[in-house]
Design an enzyme around this catalytic site. Structure first.
Site, PDB file in Angstrom:
ATOM      1  N   HIS A 168      48.310  47.150  33.611  1.00 24.97           N
ATOM      2  CA  HIS A 168      47.585  47.742  32.482  1.00 24.97           C
ATOM      3  C   HIS A 168      47.275  49.191  32.856  1.00 24.97           C
ATOM      4  CE1 HIS A 168      46.977  43.851  30.417  1.00 24.97           C
ATOM      5  NE2 HIS A 168      47.043  43.384  31.658  1.00 24.97           N
ATOM      6  N   SER A 196      41.312  51.948  50.529  1.00 29.26           N
ATOM      7  CA  SER A 196      42.524  52.410  51.209  1.00 29.26           C
ATOM      8  C   SER A 196      42.668  51.799  52.589  1.00 29.26           C
ATOM      9  CB  SER A 196      42.517  53.936  51.339  1.00 29.26           C
ATOM     10  OG  SER A 196      43.647  54.369  52.076  1.00 29.26           O
ATOM     11  N   ALA A 197      43.748  51.042  52.777  1.00 32.55           N
ATOM     12  CA  ALA A 197      44.043  50.478  54.096  1.00 32.55           C
ATOM     13  C   ALA A 197      44.735  51.499  54.992  1.00 32.55           C
ATOM     14  CB  ALA A 197      44.913  49.233  53.937  1.00 32.55           C
ATOM     15  N   GLU A 204      41.286  52.559  44.552  1.00 37.81           N
ATOM     16  CA  GLU A 204      41.329  51.344  45.374  1.00 37.81           C
ATOM     17  C   GLU A 204      40.962  51.638  46.828  1.00 37.81           C
ATOM     18  OE1 GLU A 204      44.406  47.616  46.380  1.00 37.81           O
ATOM     19  OE2 GLU A 204      45.068  49.313  45.140  1.00 37.81           O
ATOM     20  N   GLN A 241      49.218  42.485  39.547  1.00 32.94           N
ATOM     21  CA  GLN A 241      49.404  42.051  38.160  1.00 32.94           C
ATOM     22  C   GLN A 241      48.483  42.851  37.235  1.00 32.94           C
ATOM     23  OE1 GLN A 241      48.197  37.946  37.384  1.00 32.94           O
ATOM     24  NE2 GLN A 241      50.028  37.620  36.154  1.00 32.94           N
ATOM     25  N   ARG A 267      44.719  38.662  29.225  1.00 32.66           N
ATOM     26  CA  ARG A 267      44.366  38.011  30.483  1.00 32.66           C
ATOM     27  C   ARG A 267      43.326  36.906  30.356  1.00 32.66           C
ATOM     28  NH1 ARG A 267      48.879  39.158  33.123  1.00 32.66           N
ATOM     29  NH2 ARG A 267      49.264  41.406  33.279  1.00 32.66           N
TER      30      ARG A 267
END
Length: 305
Positions: free
Chosen positions: A113, A122-123, A120, A109, A223
């Site tokens: 924006h 990283s998996a 992020e 969500q 938000r």
């Protein structure tokens, strides 16, 4: 626990070694640097770095507008003028970099924006921790009957217990299978980038999120609003507290004109003029749709208190 003992020690070490600098410093923000503000059951928000302060906004405005701003008697008046008249570029001179730990469904969500720089966890390369967002009982609510993307009444009793049990058991089972699929102890297993697809949306991820103040204010206006989903709103509220200490003058203007203000359409303004003249205005004579009129009534009722 949102932070491990090692992470807490790292934060303490970073805060214990201040360095002299010639750049602009916000004393309010310095108190927040590196510290984690806990959000939800395992999440947090913490400031990694920032640039600028209230003075940077004023400086940028006076460079770009020159003599046109000399009638503004002080910095606060200028910042409020900029906010009131929707001037954005001076606020873009301030930036903040946040480290955020949040559930994946909140991240999806949030990423809507598209005005920030994001990196992020990283998996594909790392294994995600066994941490899931499980709502507190008071935040388990049924679907709203009037809003397709909102919540209704809070679940209670057996129904609440049943839902909580499913959330916990499903998340645990999915993570067990995730671990079973991964390559371990030299044995061949499924690649991490594939195994991750079995994980639920309430597992926690982390990212660095860097954004300028203008776009951050836009994010917070949406938000931190009372109508925003609770799980993202609490992150926005935590960031609001940081911003209020970072740029107190700009925050005051934002709080007044954006968070606490309302925007009226031309039809709504016309209705206000007519009402002030003593005329009775209804939805049928307003020129508004039923939805517009309902929202206008809510605003007008607040202004009439």
């Amino acid at each position: 626990m949102p932070l491990t003992p090692d992470q807490l020690a790292e934060i303490a070490a970073a805060r214990a070694t201040p360095r002299p600098t010639l750049r602009a410093v916000s004393e309010g923000m310095e108190a927040h640097l590196y510290r984690a503000h806990e959000v939800l059951d395992h999440g947090f928000v913490r400031v990694i770095d920032y640039m600028g302060d209230d003075a940077a906004i004023v400086q940028a405005a006076r460079v770009s507008y020159g003599a046109g701003t000399k009638h503004v008697s002080n910095d606060e008046g200028l910042i409020r003028y900029l906010m009131r008249h929707w001037h954005s570029t001076p606020f873009e001179m301030c930036e903040i970099k946040l480290h955020v730990k949040l559930p994946v469904f909140v991240a999806r969500q949030w990423i809507r924006h598209r005005t920030a720089n994001v990196n992020e966890y990283s998996a594909r390369y790392s294994i995600l921790d066994r941490e899931f967002y499980i709502p507190a009982p008071e935040h388990l609510a049924a679907q709203s009957t009037v809003n397709n993307q909102g919540r209704g009444e809070v679940l209670t009793g057996e129904e609440a217990a049943r839902v909580l049990d499913m959330l916990k058991s499903d998340a645990g089972r999915a993570y067990d299978h995730y671990q079973d699929m991964l390559s371990q102890d030299g044995q061949k297993g499924l690649a991490r980038e594939l195994a991750r697809m079995n994980l639920p949306a309430n597992i926690y991820t982390q990212w660095y999120w860097k954004v300028d103040l203008h776009n951050l204010f836009h994010f917070l206006r949406l938000r931190a609003d009372a109508h925003a989903q609770y799980e993202i709103r609490v992150y926005a509220e935590a960031i609001c507290r940081v911003v209020a200490d970072w740029v107190p003058i700009a925050w005051g203007a934002f709080e007044d004109y954006r968070l606490g203000g309302v925007t009226l359409s031309a039809k709504a303004v016309d209705c206000v003029r007519r009402m002030l003249k003593g005329e009775t205005v209804t939805q049928e004579t307003s020129g508004m749709s039923k939805g517009e009129w309902r929202e206008f009534e809510g605003v007008w009722a607040l202004k009439s208190l």
